[in-house]
Design an enzyme around this catalytic site. Sequence first.
Site, PDB file in Angstrom:
ATOM      1  N   LYS A  52      17.768   8.141  23.814  1.00  0.00           N
ATOM      2  CA  LYS A  52      17.318   7.263  22.731  1.00  0.00           C
ATOM      3  C   LYS A  52      17.795   5.835  22.971  1.00  0.00           C
ATOM      4  O   LYS A  52      17.030   4.880  22.814  1.00  0.00           O
ATOM      5  CB  LYS A  52      17.829   7.790  21.379  1.00  0.00           C
ATOM      6  CG  LYS A  52      17.073   9.029  20.906  1.00  0.00           C
ATOM      7  CD  LYS A  52      17.748   9.744  19.743  1.00  0.00           C
ATOM      8  CE  LYS A  52      17.021  11.071  19.463  1.00  0.00           C
ATOM      9  NZ  LYS A  52      17.703  11.914  18.468  1.00  0.00           N
ATOM     10  N   GLN A  96      22.580  12.133  14.687  1.00  0.00           N
ATOM     11  CA  GLN A  96      22.100  13.258  15.499  1.00  0.00           C
ATOM     12  C   GLN A  96      22.555  14.586  14.884  1.00  0.00           C
ATOM     13  O   GLN A  96      23.717  14.759  14.549  1.00  0.00           O
ATOM     14  CB  GLN A  96      22.622  13.118  16.939  1.00  0.00           C
ATOM     15  CG  GLN A  96      22.091  14.159  17.906  1.00  0.00           C
ATOM     16  CD  GLN A  96      20.590  14.045  18.156  1.00  0.00           C
ATOM     17  OE1 GLN A  96      20.018  12.964  18.129  1.00  0.00           O
ATOM     18  NE2 GLN A  96      19.950  15.180  18.382  1.00  0.00           N
ATOM     19  N   ASP A 119      14.315   8.938  10.838  1.00  0.00           N
ATOM     20  CA  ASP A 119      14.066  10.367  11.074  1.00  0.00           C
ATOM     21  C   ASP A 119      13.120  10.954  10.023  1.00  0.00           C
ATOM     22  O   ASP A 119      12.560  12.030  10.206  1.00  0.00           O
ATOM     23  CB  ASP A 119      15.386  11.154  10.963  1.00  0.00           C
ATOM     24  CG  ASP A 119      16.070  11.395  12.300  1.00  0.00           C
ATOM     25  OD1 ASP A 119      15.361  11.572  13.306  1.00  0.00           O
ATOM     26  OD2 ASP A 119      17.315  11.427  12.315  1.00  0.00           O
TER      27      ASP A 119
HETATM   28  N1  GUN Z   1      18.362  17.067  16.377  1.00  0.00           N
HETATM   29  C1  GUN Z   1      17.280  17.637  16.936  1.00  0.00           C
HETATM   30  N2  GUN Z   1      16.182  16.883  16.702  1.00  0.00           N
HETATM   31  C2  GUN Z   1      16.591  15.814  15.986  1.00  0.00           C
HETATM   32  C3  GUN Z   1      15.929  14.691  15.441  1.00  0.00           C
HETATM   33  O1  GUN Z   1      14.709  14.500  15.561  1.00  0.00           O
HETATM   34  N3  GUN Z   1      16.708  13.806  14.769  1.00  0.00           N
HETATM   35  C4  GUN Z   1      18.046  13.991  14.601  1.00  0.00           C
HETATM   36  N4  GUN Z   1      18.720  13.080  13.905  1.00  0.00           N
HETATM   37  N5  GUN Z   1      18.693  15.031  15.087  1.00  0.00           N
HETATM   38  C5  GUN Z   1      17.963  15.939  15.770  1.00  0.00           C
END
Ligand code: GUN
Length: 292
Positions: A52, A96, A119
Amino acid sequence: MKAQLIDGKAVAAQIRAEVETAVAALASRGTPGLAVILVGEDPASEVYVRSKGRACEQVGIRSLTRKHPATISEAELLAEIDALNRDPLYHGILVQMPLPGHIDPQKVIEAVSPLKDVDCFHPFNVGRLVIGMSVFEPCTPAGIVELLTRYEIDPAGKHVVVLGRSNIVGKPMANLLVQKKAGANAVVTVAHSRAKDIAALTRQADILVAAIGQAEFVKGNMVKDGAVVIDVGINRVDDPTRERGYRLAGDVAFAEVAEKASFITPVPGGVGPMTIAMLLKNTVKAFELQMG
Ligand code: GUN
């Protein structure tokens, strides 16, 4: 192989280029910024967070990664989110998941300002999505809609079966595709591990979205001839022949399902790269919202 591959890597690269252009066009008003918080040392999460950060830098988005040991208290984490909510340099905040057991993920999700919730996990944004008035769209499901659109697969009137009911993928996927709007208008079934006869449901799917989190769960005999199959799974399967000791497998038994499907996403290189591309798009959207 009968199915045509849906190349998520290529589509994601195209979207990243579009985001780069959009960021450059906004330069006179400032730079969009994304803050990512990682708690603990889950290896998969570390890989995602690094990807990311790199993706942000490539398109000109300011990127901040805050890493904390798994021992961080819930209060400390909430205080950091509060500070980022008020920090004008960062327009998006992503924590995350998963988080260590002593931290309540729902408290964390609700601590993020809905305007910075790239998100689309906050109940405010989930609610807006459900009633067809979304501010943000959740990255993985939105990436899947984008793949269908760019491959000219129109879900309108089709039976979409979503396998899995997580808050991150299954539920928002169903809510996006059921909306009365272009790129959606589907008839949606949400199937999950407690279904009495899951194969009877998946065999009805014109479009099958597999997000159940079990390696190669969807077999050839669970798929209708000509179905579109979207594989959201990223599972680590032990493989002593590989140097790193594992291989990545989707939720779909690729080889046998590809003999029946009309379109299929590979793992890796299908849905995965789209999630990050849509996150970049949401960060630009957050910037625009906050800059008025
Ligand atoms: N863990 C797995 N997929 C995601 C996501 O799309 N966003 C976040 N914040 N954590 C995750």
